[in-house]
Motif scaffolding. Structure first.
Motif, short mmCIF file in Angstrom:
data_model
loop_
_atom_site.label_atom_id
_atom_site.label_comp_id
_atom_site.label_asym_id
_atom_site.label_seq_id
_atom_site.Cartn_x
_atom_site.Cartn_y
_atom_site.Cartn_z
N HIS A 56 0.89 -1.28 -0.18
CA HIS A 56 -0.10 0.08 -0.16
C HIS A 56 1.03 1.29 0.09
CE1 HIS A 56 -3.19 -2.59 1.26
NE2 HIS A 56 -2.42 -3.22 2.01
N LEU A 57 0.41 2.24 -0.66
CA LEU A 57 1.04 3.49 -0.41
C LEU A 57 0.96 4.30 0.73
CD1 LEU A 57 0.61 5.02 -4.37
CD2 LEU A 57 2.65 3.62 -3.18
N VAL A 58 1.91 4.99 1.29
CA VAL A 58 1.81 5.66 2.48
C VAL A 58 2.53 7.06 2.03
CG1 VAL A 58 1.39 4.09 4.12
CG2 VAL A 58 3.79 4.63 3.74
N VAL A 59 2.30 7.96 2.72
CA VAL A 59 2.97 9.29 2.46
C VAL A 59 3.78 9.80 3.70
CG1 VAL A 59 2.84 11.64 2.04
CG2 VAL A 59 1.18 10.30 1.25
N ASP A 60 5.22 10.13 3.69
CA ASP A 60 5.65 10.31 5.07
C ASP A 60 5.67 11.99 5.18
OD1 ASP A 60 8.09 11.45 3.93
OD2 ASP A 60 9.01 9.70 4.13
N LEU A 61 6.50 12.17 6.38
CA LEU A 61 6.08 13.85 6.64
C LEU A 61 7.01 14.82 5.57
CD1 LEU A 61 7.01 13.16 10.57
CD2 LEU A 61 5.11 14.00 9.29
N THR A 62 7.74 13.99 4.92
CA THR A 62 8.63 14.95 3.91
C THR A 62 7.96 14.49 2.42
OG1 THR A 62 10.24 13.45 3.59
CG2 THR A 62 10.77 15.22 5.30
N GLY A 63 6.82 14.04 2.40
CA GLY A 63 6.07 13.99 1.22
C GLY A 63 6.58 12.74 0.26
N LYS A 64 7.65 12.00 0.92
CA LYS A 64 7.90 10.93 0.22
C LYS A 64 6.90 9.61 0.26
CE LYS A 64 12.61 11.55 -0.21
NZ LYS A 64 13.97 11.36 0.19
N VAL A 65 6.80 9.10 -1.12
CA VAL A 65 5.69 8.12 -0.87
C VAL A 65 6.56 6.75 -1.09
CG1 VAL A 65 3.81 7.01 -2.33
CG2 VAL A 65 4.50 9.60 -2.13
N ARG A 66 6.08 5.72 -0.16
CA ARG A 66 6.63 4.23 -0.30
C ARG A 66 5.48 3.20 -0.02
NH1 ARG A 66 8.46 5.48 5.28
NH2 ARG A 66 7.98 3.74 6.73
#
Ligand SMILES: Cc1cc2nc3c(=O)[nH]c(=O)nc-3n(C[C@H](O)[C@H](O)[C@H](O)COP(=O)(O)OP(=O)(O)OC[C@H]3O[C@@H](n4cnc5c(N)ncnc54)[C@H](O)[C@@H]3O)c2cc1C
Ligand SMILES: Cc1cc2nc3c(=O)[nH]c(=O)nc-3n(C[C@H](O)[C@H](O)[C@H](O)COP(=O)(O)OP(=O)(O)OC[C@H]3O[C@@H](n4cnc5c(N)ncnc54)[C@H](O)[C@@H]3O)c2cc1C
Lengths: 554, 423
Positions: free
Chosen positions: B123-133
């Motif tokens: 699943h895609l998640v977005v981290d605090l600096t807008g990186k998507v993993r």
């Protein structure tokens, strides 16, 4: 064409730039990194005569005591008093009398020092019984026979450099940080006509011409001169400090290391600082590192008097290289702390002076002396030096009352107090920013008490070119959390202020964190490892910093 | 302090300990879980990483589907010291059961997660600096719904009066991945204290329907006319009632709302910690919190099986004072390749802080049956099993096997402990 090119933004370089600009010279200051990154900011921050130099060199003590009195006048907000205890340890059977003898020795030693106390408004030294010493400093080991007191003053030396730079700028000087002098420019006759400088952030290289060049590159000076066929003699001495996460003592305490050298611990804001070492260092001062052994040496020396320190967490270290005057053969600690101003005309390179040595407390006098010589070289009459009379930016009394400011701007009291300490009479200018942006009333760095407004103010007014410069402007990230709680928010504000894209913003954040890591690494132990695990979790799993960032410093 | 009547005693209340306790309880064992305090689990981002999913850590273009199945095995085959390798192929094959069990229990406890699929692409998640993993799972509120790229239009909420929730970097980062990312600026409704609220306090306010109505009014106005398909929020969507909060945000704004991962003072981590406690209680596990924690001396008297799930430095399972040691049994510690004793830290760390370090791969060694090993490589003690980050040979951050290790080894250790009988 400038009248004066100053190489180096330490206390000497920035002090000269201010003095020269106040005398009406056109000045450019070039600093390869940022204000105070050399010996100045990484020193013990004491504007003292240095008891240690009392017998080896009384002039140093007298001059710096007098000048530390001046510094208290021109930067009253930055100065703090540090009362010291010098406990005497007994406990050996039969050794009691000898210990007492030693105590009197200490006392009469301090008695000499006391003659200079009025010059810097210090209190006279007194002798305390063991009981009196335990009353005020309960953490001392149980077998001391007494203690002598000693009054000192400290100053935020990073800010001292910044303020001299700002003052120079206000008088028209051109201030360029992150700009490195690569070599000197000479004309056919050998005269130094300027420098070749490279902006390390943009990569731009520029020839800058000046009638006189002053080399105030501290421990870098011998190499800089050497690369250009000139010579500056120096015996560079590396010194480190260790910072603990809490206040261990109420007073500064002087203890002795295994090799008999004095080591001190002082309470500083919410932490304690232990210093310092002194070892010959002939490497590149920009690549200086702290070793595990140096850290243990200092901790052991203090543990001897204050066993409690083993419970504290070492949160970081820092290191600098003293630009000590050249003198061979003597034990490092006995080396003279006095200064010299070298005119390279004698080597066939007129137009260039090098400043060597000195002390924080004596920077103003030394700058005055140097600018007198600069005016001589320019062939103009010596004008009056006013650096002891005019306050540094924010240093003009009266200082604002933090309680009133905190009420007026609805900012938290402790952070507002820290702001007044760092910004002095400018504190209210900083707080005015919160009128347009109420969010800036909140602290960004809770460890060091830095409000959002102070960060923005520094970014706009204090020659901040990199996020890491904020460590030196307002101690951002220097507290126990090592930037874990503040760095992302600070980077966000910085990116917005500067219009940075994602990649550039991340490069700043990485540079900031790696800068802190470099000096935390040698002291990792105990609970600090948990803090480190947390930081890793946040930076790698929650903030995407698991890929090396591109960009940054070239 | 300790119930000697339980069949199984779990030391540690993070993800590993919770999974172990639930697995043993599922097998009908009576279980006591002993914990000192919240550990790394309670501070984590909320995402559940099991392994790197795809060529690159971060998604740079969502149009490219990443490699699927086999990523867990890939970790095992690449690093022989990794716990995924130590548990053997049969252990590894149980990852699906382990994930289903814990995610099911968390959903029952009010914290639904994105479904786990061992063969899926995550699943895609977005981290605090807008990186998507891509991650194996995450809290449902953190899952970025995938839609057709052409139609996607993402709004990033920024509360203007709140510094620590400033999503400036999230916005900038997302713009490097997606087209059509726009800021949605909202003034926090409460002017007086807006600037000072902690994420947890905001979460509590949003839990309360009256507390959130003022904010939602502002949100509705702020998104009006922007034709957004997605709305990215900072990690504040409620402490207990996250599903309701997210549903309400989606309804009010007509978007698919998603939270970024938790960061400093992580609310999602806090949420997870609470949900784990609720799940344990629901399963009849006895929870004992004791600030002094368990010691070898106290544990000796316990007749049943013990699961050591004491974590690393945050949890307190490992400690270094001049010498690196496991805190309860003084088990030997290594980094997966070499033993670690009193080496100075400059040997155990490397120059790049954000890089990999031996000290952060450190932990105890286990055999295929999750039994901690002594210096000679033999099981240290009858009936002792280990789970989670106290096991060495992996770095949850640098090899992205984070919570995955805690879930898999927790499950296996729980099962082994349930099966164990004193011989
Ligand atoms: C550990 C330690 C403790 C000390 N404690 C005290 C104390 O308590 N009290 C006290 O009075 N003194 C103390 N000192 C001494 C004092 O810090 C120094 O004497 C003083 O700071 C020297 O200032 P400076 O400006 O000459 O050198 P520095 O501060 O080193 O400044 C030199 C600057 O030049 C820059 N530079 C170098 N090369 C180039 C180039 N090519 N181009 C552009 N810029 C360049 C460097 O980046 C640096 O910022 C201490 C020193 C140390 C190391
Ligand atoms: C900031 C952060 C962000 C993270 N982000 C992610 C992520 O995005 N994705 C991911 O997959 N992973 C992430 N992780 C990693 C993940 O959280 C950990 O690997 C995992 O939670 C470890 O779980 P654990 O149960 O082994 O340890 P912990 O959660 O640390 O639990 C250890 C427990 O043992 C207890 N204990 C220790 N000693 C004793 C004793 N003597 N007696 C009693 N109890 C004791 C402690 O009190 C604690 O309850 C992150 C970690 C951090 C810190």
């Amino acid at each position: 064409m400038f009248d004066l090119i100053v190489i180096g933004g330490g206390v000497n370089g920035s002090g000269i730039a201010r003095d020269a600009a106040m005398r009406g010279l056109s000045v450019v200051l070039l600093e390869r990194e940022d204000f105070g990154v050399g010996a100045s900011g990484n020193s013990s921050w004491m504007v003292h005569g240095g008891v240690r130099y009392l017998f080896s060199d009384p002039t140093v003590t007298r001059d710096s005591c007098r000048d530390s009195g001046y510094i208290q006048k021109i930067a009253s907000h930055l100065i703090f008093r540090i009362p010291f205890l010098m406990p005497t340890v007994g406990g050996r059977p039969g050794g009691h009398l000898m210990d007492r003898g030693y105590l009197y020795g200490v006392e009469s030693f301090l008695g000499v020092y006391d003659r200079y106390q009025p010059l810097k408004h210090g209190k006279q030294s007194v002798r305390l019984s063991a009981k009196e010493a335990y009353d005020i400093e309960p953490g001392l080991r149980r077998d001391i026979v007494g203690a002598a007191t000693l009054d000192e003053y400290g100053i935020d030396a990073f800010r001292l450099c910044v303020l001299n730079g700002l003052a120079a700028c206000e008088k028209g000087a051109d201030i360029r940080t992150w700009t490195e002098v690569e070599r000197l420019l000479r004309d056919g006759s050998g005269r130094v006509r300027g420098v070749l400088a490279r902006d390390r952030l943009t990569g731009d290289v520029e020839e800058i011409e000046g009638k006189v060049t002053v080399n105030a590159a501290g421990a870098w000076s011998p190499r800089l001169a050497g690369r250009n066929g000139l010579s500056v003699k120096m015996r560079p001495g590396k010194g480190i400090h260790v910072v603990l996460d809490r206040k261990i003592s109420n007073y500064g305490i002087i203890s002795q290391a295994v090799d008999g050298r004095d080591v001190f611990i002082i309470p500083l804001e919410t932490s304690s600082v232990i210093g310092t070492t002194d070892d010959d260092f002939y490497g590149d001062p920009g690549q200086i590192e702290v070793t595990n052994d140096e850290v243990s040496y200092l901790l052991e020396a203090i543990e001897h008097l204050l066993p409690e320190i083993r419970k504290a967490r070492v949160i970081r270290t820092y290191a600098g290289v003293r630009p000590t005057l050249y003198e061979y053969g003597r034990n490092e600690s006995d080396l003279s702390r006095d200064h010299a101003i070298v005119d390279h005309a004698a080597e066939g390179a007129p137009g260039m002076l090098s400043m060597v040595g000195g002390k924080l407390a004596a920077y103003r006098m030394m700058s005055e002396e140097a600018v007198d010589l600069v005016e001589d070289a320019l062939g103009r009459p010596r004008s009056k030096c006013r650096t002891a009379l005019e306050p540094l930016p924010g240093g003009a009394p009266p200082l604002p009352d933090p309680a009133l400011l905190s009420e007026k701007y609805e900012t938290p009291p402790w952070e507002t107090e820290r702001l007044v300490h760092r910004q002095g009479s400018r504190a209210e200018d900083v707080l005015v920013l919160t009128k347009d942006e109420p969010a800036l009333r909140a602290p960004v760095c809770q460890c060091e008490g830095v409000l959002g407004a102070e960060l923005v103010w520094c970014m706009r007014n204090e020659h901040v070119r990199r996020l890491s410069d904020l460590m030196r402007r307002c101690r951002l990230g220097h507290g126990p959390c090592g930037g874990t709680r503040c760095a992302r928010t600070a980077a966000t504000i910085f990116a917005r202020e500067r219009g940075l894209d994602a990649e550039a913003a991340m490069a700043e954040l990485v540079d900031f964190l790696e800068g802190l890591w470099r000096f935390r690494r040698p002291a990792l132990d105990g609970h600090q490892l948990a803090q480190e695990e947390l930081a890793r979790g946040i930076w790698l799993s929650s903030a995407g910093l698991d890929e090396p960032a591109r960009g940054g410093c070239r | 302090m300790m119930t000697t009547s339980s069949d199984v005693l779990v030391v540690g209340g993070g993800m590993a300990g919770a999974v172990a306790a639930l697995a043993a309880a599922t097998r009908g064992r009576s279980v006591t879980l002993l914990r000192k305090a919240p550990g790394a689990t309670a501070l984590a981002s909320g995402a559940i990483d099991l392994a790197p999913m795809g060529e690159q850590r971060h998604v740079t273009s969502v149009a490219v589907a990443s490699a699927t199945a086999g990523w867990l095995e890939a970790v095992a085959s690449r690093s022989p010291s990794h716990p995924y390798c130590a548990v053997g192929p049969r252990g590894l094959a149980l990852i699906g059961d382990a994930a289903d069990m814990i995610l099911g229990r968390l959903a029952d406890a009010g914290l639904p997660h994105a479904p786990f699929d061992a063969k899926g692409r995550g699943h895609l998640v977005v981290d605090l600096t807008g990186k998507v993993r891509r991650v194996a799972s995450a809290q449902a509120s953190q899952k970025l719904e995938e839609t057709e790229p052409g139609k996607r239009r993402i709004g990033v909420v920024r509360f203007r009066r709140h510094l620590s929730l400033d999503t400036g970097l999230t916005l900038a980062g997302l713009r490097a991945v997606f087209a059509n990312v726009v800021p949605v600026e909202v003034d926090w409704p409460d002017e007086a204290d807006g600037a000072f609220l902690l994420p947890v306090e905001i979460g509590r306010r949003l839990d309360d329907p009256r507390g959130r109505s003022a904010l939602f009014k502002l949100l509705r106005t702020a998104v009006a006319g922007k034709r957004l398909t997605h709305l990215v929020l900072p990690p504040i969507a409620g402490l207990e009632h996250v599903s309701e909060v997210m549903r309400a945000v989606s309804d009010v704004t007509g978007t698919k709302a998603v939270e970024t991962l938790g960061g400093e003072a992580s609310l999602p981590g806090h949420r997870l910690d609470r949900a784990l406690s609720r799940a344990l209680e629901a399963a009849g596990v006895r929870l004992e919190t004791n600030a002094h924690g368990a010691s070898d001396g106290k544990l000796k008297r316990f007749p049943g099986a013990i699961v050591l799930a004491s974590g690393r430095f945050i949890g307190g399972g490992l400690e270094r004072r001049d010498r690196l040691r496991e805190t309860i049994f003084d088990l030997p510690v290594d980094d997966g390749a070499r033993p670690i004793k009193d080496e100075p830290l400059d040997v155990l760390t490397s120059r790049r802080g954000l890089g990999a370090h031996r000290v952060f791969r450190a932990g105890i060694r286990i055999d295929e049956n999750l039994r901690p090993l002594d210096v000679g490589g033999k099981p240290f003690r009858e009936g002792l099993f280990a789970a989670g980050s106290v096991i060495g040979g992996h770095d949850p951050q640098a090899d992205f096997s984070g919570m995955g290790v805690a879930i898999l080894t927790g499950y296996l250790a729980g099962l082994r402990a349930a099966e164990w009988k004193r011989s």
